[in-house]
Design a protein around this motif. Sequence first.
Motif, PDB file in Angstrom:
ATOM      1  N   TYR A 292      12.191   2.753   5.514  1.00 48.13           N
ATOM      2  CA  TYR A 292      13.080   3.199   4.435  1.00 48.13           C
ATOM      3  C   TYR A 292      14.017   4.185   5.110  1.00 48.13           C
TER       4      TYR A 292
ATOM      5  N   PHE B  73      12.654   6.469   7.936  1.00 52.15           N
ATOM      6  CA  PHE B  73      11.208   6.652   7.786  1.00 52.15           C
ATOM      7  C   PHE B  73      10.484   5.315   7.935  1.00 52.15           C
TER       8      PHE B  73
ATOM      9  N   VAL C 229       7.709   3.054   7.227  1.00 48.86           N
ATOM     10  CA  VAL C 229       6.658   3.013   6.199  1.00 48.86           C
ATOM     11  C   VAL C 229       5.552   2.021   6.569  1.00 48.86           C
TER      12      VAL C 229
ATOM     13  N   PRO D 108      -5.304   5.769   1.137  1.00 49.05           N
ATOM     14  CA  PRO D 108      -4.751   6.946   0.473  1.00 49.05           C
ATOM     15  C   PRO D 108      -3.352   6.725  -0.076  1.00 49.05           C
ATOM     16  N   SER D 109      -2.988   7.566  -1.021  1.00 48.96           N
ATOM     17  CA  SER D 109      -1.658   7.535  -1.606  1.00 48.96           C
ATOM     18  C   SER D 109      -0.613   7.725  -0.500  1.00 48.96           C
ATOM     19  N   GLY D 110       0.433   6.889  -0.537  1.00 49.26           N
ATOM     20  CA  GLY D 110       1.488   7.004   0.463  1.00 49.26           C
ATOM     21  C   GLY D 110       1.227   6.214   1.735  1.00 49.26           C
ATOM     22  N   SER D 111       0.118   5.456   1.773  1.00 51.84           N
ATOM     23  CA  SER D 111      -0.203   4.730   3.010  1.00 51.84           C
ATOM     24  C   SER D 111       0.570   3.414   3.158  1.00 51.84           C
ATOM     25  N   GLY D 112       1.325   3.013   2.122  1.00 48.75           N
ATOM     26  CA  GLY D 112       2.170   1.830   2.248  1.00 48.75           C
ATOM     27  C   GLY D 112       1.650   0.589   1.528  1.00 48.75           C
ATOM     28  N   LYS D 113       0.650   0.752   0.680  1.00 49.06           N
ATOM     29  CA  LYS D 113       0.043  -0.393  -0.021  1.00 49.06           C
ATOM     30  C   LYS D 113       1.051  -1.098  -0.928  1.00 49.06           C
ATOM     31  N   SER D 114       1.729  -0.311  -1.769  1.00 47.20           N
ATOM     32  CA  SER D 114       2.703  -0.909  -2.694  1.00 47.20           C
ATOM     33  C   SER D 114       3.835  -1.567  -1.914  1.00 47.20           C
ATOM     34  N   THR D 115       4.286  -0.887  -0.885  1.00 44.43           N
ATOM     35  CA  THR D 115       5.375  -1.434  -0.073  1.00 44.43           C
ATOM     36  C   THR D 115       4.966  -2.780   0.521  1.00 44.43           C
TER      37      THR D 115
HETATM   38  P1  ADP Z   1       1.119   3.622  -1.592  1.00 45.33           P
HETATM   39  O1  ADP Z   1       1.339   2.494  -2.533  1.00 45.33           O
HETATM   40  O2  ADP Z   1       0.032   3.358  -0.589  1.00 45.33           O
HETATM   41  O3  ADP Z   1       0.893   4.927  -2.300  1.00 45.33           O
HETATM   42  P2  ADP Z   1       3.925   3.349  -0.985  1.00 45.33           P
HETATM   43  O4  ADP Z   1       4.132   2.007  -0.386  1.00 45.33           O
HETATM   44  O5  ADP Z   1       4.297   3.526  -2.410  1.00 45.33           O
HETATM   45  O6  ADP Z   1       2.426   3.814  -0.712  1.00 45.33           O
HETATM   46  O7  ADP Z   1       4.735   4.429  -0.158  1.00 45.33           O
HETATM   47  C1  ADP Z   1       4.566   4.600   1.237  1.00 45.33           C
HETATM   48  C2  ADP Z   1       5.516   5.671   1.726  1.00 45.33           C
HETATM   49  O8  ADP Z   1       6.854   5.232   1.578  1.00 45.33           O
HETATM   50  C3  ADP Z   1       5.419   6.976   0.969  1.00 45.33           C
HETATM   51  O9  ADP Z   1       5.596   8.016   1.904  1.00 45.33           O
HETATM   52  C4  ADP Z   1       6.566   6.914   0.005  1.00 45.33           C
HETATM   53  O10 ADP Z   1       7.033   8.201  -0.306  1.00 45.33           O
HETATM   54  C5  ADP Z   1       7.600   6.121   0.778  1.00 45.33           C
HETATM   55  N1  ADP Z   1       8.467   5.296  -0.107  1.00 45.33           N
HETATM   56  C6  ADP Z   1       8.043   4.401  -1.021  1.00 45.33           C
HETATM   57  N2  ADP Z   1       9.071   3.794  -1.613  1.00 45.33           N
HETATM   58  C7  ADP Z   1      10.191   4.312  -1.058  1.00 45.33           C
HETATM   59  C8  ADP Z   1      11.608   4.083  -1.235  1.00 45.33           C
HETATM   60  N3  ADP Z   1      12.061   3.179  -2.107  1.00 45.33           N
HETATM   61  N4  ADP Z   1      12.444   4.807  -0.483  1.00 45.33           N
HETATM   62  C9  ADP Z   1      11.998   5.718   0.423  1.00 45.33           C
HETATM   63  N5  ADP Z   1      10.702   5.976   0.642  1.00 45.33           N
HETATM   64  C10 ADP Z   1       9.796   5.285  -0.090  1.00 45.33           C
END
Ligand code: ADP
Length: 242
Positions: A11, A14, A16, A35-42
């Motif tokens: 991103y 950064f 991810v 953990p939260s922020g580990s990139g699962k949703s991404t």
């Molecule tokens: P998880 O689902 O494991 O909590 P995410 O995939 O949501 O993790 O996010 C992983 C990292 O990417 C986090 O540090 C988050 O802040 C960052 N992030 C997520 N979406 C975006 C975005 N659209 N733009 C910039 N950073 C993002």
Amino acid sequence: MIDINNVSKWYGNFQVLTDCSTQIHKGEVVVVCGPSGSGKSTLIKCVNALEPIQRGDIVVDGMSVTDPKVNLNTLRSRVGMVFQHFELFPHLTITENLTLPQTKILKREDGEARSKAASLLERVGLAAHAHKFPAQLSGGQQQRVAIARALAMDPIAMLFDEPTSALDPEMVNEVLDVMVQLAREGMTMMCVTHEMGFARKVAHRVIFMDQGTIVEDCAKEEFFGNPQARSDRAQQFLSKIL
Ligand code: ADP
Ligand code: MG
């Protein structure tokens, strides 16, 4: 069915995701935790081509997300996605929520779309609520509608992103029950969830992510049964949620 090969994503500046690889076979249920922020949703958004990747490749049922010849809308319509917040269309009835994507995207006849909607609402135990609007249903009921809506598209796989984490505790099981049933019917599923009871019951594999990498990817039996083999991070994480 889903082939994730050396995927990296940024991103902006950064990073991810770093060099993530895994395969999900037809009929397999894979739970992704970490953990939260580990990139699962991404990672699961990349599978559905909702987010682009900068390195590596993801192939879903033969369609590569990086192939300019692949129609990404087609790919997205073949993979069902269920989010933490149900994201139903608020101004449409429950039935219309299920019929609209079928008629608009799959060009189904209204009658066919309605009968599909009716049978899916029956299946998730919501036939009596078909005429209501989303706001008239509980969170658990809305999430079951969201699952039914995704299934109405006859997906080849289903992606779940923490589908129960926004729900009141008493509603978690009604949603997990629908997911368990789906898993037992052989649906290919990639589920981001911290519901380890669900993982123990139906997952074939568990993936643990940390700081954008896949740290563990192993059979459920191994993940739960062999704590000595776990990485420190996974062990620490599990000790907090189990
Ligand atoms: P998880 O689902 O494991 O909590 P995410 O995939 O949501 O993790 O996010 C992983 C990292 O990417 C986090 O540090 C988050 O802040 C960052 N992030 C997520 N979406 C975006 C975005 N659209 N733009 C910039 N950073 C993002
Ligand atoms: Mg997330």
